[in-house]
Design an enzyme around this catalytic site. Structure first.
Site, short mmCIF file in Angstrom:
data_model
loop_
_atom_site.label_atom_id
_atom_site.label_comp_id
_atom_site.label_asym_id
_atom_site.label_seq_id
_atom_site.Cartn_x
_atom_site.Cartn_y
_atom_site.Cartn_z
N CYS A 96 0.81 -1.22 0.00
CA CYS A 96 0.00 0.00 0.00
C CYS A 96 0.85 1.28 0.00
O CYS A 96 1.44 1.60 -1.02
CB CYS A 96 -1.01 -0.04 1.13
SG CYS A 96 -2.41 1.04 0.77
N HIS A 102 -3.63 -5.36 2.17
CA HIS A 102 -3.31 -5.43 3.60
C HIS A 102 -4.00 -6.66 4.18
O HIS A 102 -4.64 -7.40 3.49
CB HIS A 102 -3.94 -4.24 4.34
CG HIS A 102 -3.29 -2.95 4.11
ND1 HIS A 102 -2.09 -2.61 4.65
CD2 HIS A 102 -3.72 -1.86 3.43
CE1 HIS A 102 -1.80 -1.37 4.30
NE2 HIS A 102 -2.76 -0.88 3.56
N1 GLN Z 1 -1.89 6.85 2.11
C1 GLN Z 1 -2.02 6.02 0.95
C2 GLN Z 1 -3.37 6.18 0.29
O1 GLN Z 1 -4.32 6.56 0.91
C3 GLN Z 1 -1.76 4.58 1.34
C4 GLN Z 1 -2.74 4.05 2.32
C5 GLN Z 1 -2.39 2.73 2.92
O2 GLN Z 1 -1.22 2.38 3.10
N2 GLN Z 1 -3.42 2.01 3.32
O3 GLN Z 1 -3.50 5.94 -0.90
#
Ligand code: GLN
Length: 242
Positions: A93, A189
């Protein structure tokens, strides 16, 4: 045999149980009699990539990513050399987005590591749901949970998989993640690896083969519980839609 995992910035990039990914890699090595060690790095630490066999970057909020990206310049050159020498990397992510050239948000532009020729731009909604992929690396589907505002464009790079349920890289292409040399990037995740032992083993195997030779094979483990959890998600989200 021994595997050393470098966990980059767990104090900042640690959303949705990313530490579970480290536990999973360590355990799957140890259960097979392979020694495993994890070195956690903080932002100002010097990283000797030649000592690492797998590098993991987890997810983070935009704010945390912004803090991390300011420090990435310092490690970029060594990290790039590690990747070009087929070092194994898993980016999840926020960590996946930082593998690319940049992540553009309404709050500002974050320069990434430029390890993979791809980029991310913030969309006008968040993509949040369970997600299921079919990857040509594995027979078993890859399952997880996604929650991202960014849309990632991987150009001509190979995706990790085709989206069977969920949004994926940009919500439109029908693909998710990226595979470049021994780098795997994904939005999944959950944490990713305990839910997908096939992916954990792929990382371990690639790392062992690079270090000890191409003929290394992994002994199999009893993954019946992981497989039935994976299948439950597949049945619930993919089969029920058909
Ligand atoms: N901050 C990034 C986004 O919102 C990644 C989010 C995350 O790692 N869940 O796209």
């Amino acid at each position: 045999m021994k595997i050393t995992i470098g966990h980059l910035y767990p104090d900042l990039l640690n959303l949705y149980g990313d530490r579970g990914n480290i536990q999973c890699l360590m355990k799957r090595c140890i259960w097979r009699g392979i020694e495993a060690e994890t070195i956690a790095f903080e932002l100002n630490d010097t990283i000797d990539f030649s000592k690492l066999d797998i590098v993991l970057l987890g997810g983070g909020s935009d704010r945390e990513q912004m803090l991390v990206c300011e420090k990435l310049k310092k490690i970029q050159e060594d990290f790039k050399a590690y990747v070009e020498q087929d070092g194994v990397v898993i980016g999840i992510c926020g960590g996946y987005q930082l593998l690319g050239k940049y992540y553009k948000t309404a709050q500002g532009m974050m320069q990434g590591l430029s390890l993979v020729d791809m980029y991310t731009e913030q969309g006008d909604s968040r993509l949040i749901d369970n997600i299921v992929l079919q990857s040509d690396l594995f027979e078993m589907p890859v399952v997880g949970f996604e929650n991202h505002g960014g849309r990632t464009f991987i150009g001509d790079n190979k995706p990790l998989g085709k989206v069977l349920y969920g949004s994926g890289n940009d919500g439109k292409s029908g693909y998710e993640g990226v595979v470049y040399r021994n780098v795997i990037g994904t939005y999944l995740h959950g944490p990713l690896l305990p839910k997908n032992p096939q992916l954990a083993d792929e990382l371990i195997l690639r790392a062992l083969r690079k270090k000890y030779g191409k003929d290394i094979e992994l002994s199999s483990l009893d993954d019946s519980q992981e497989k039935s959890a994976n299948d439950y998600i597949y049945q619930r989200f993919v089969k029920s839609e058909e």
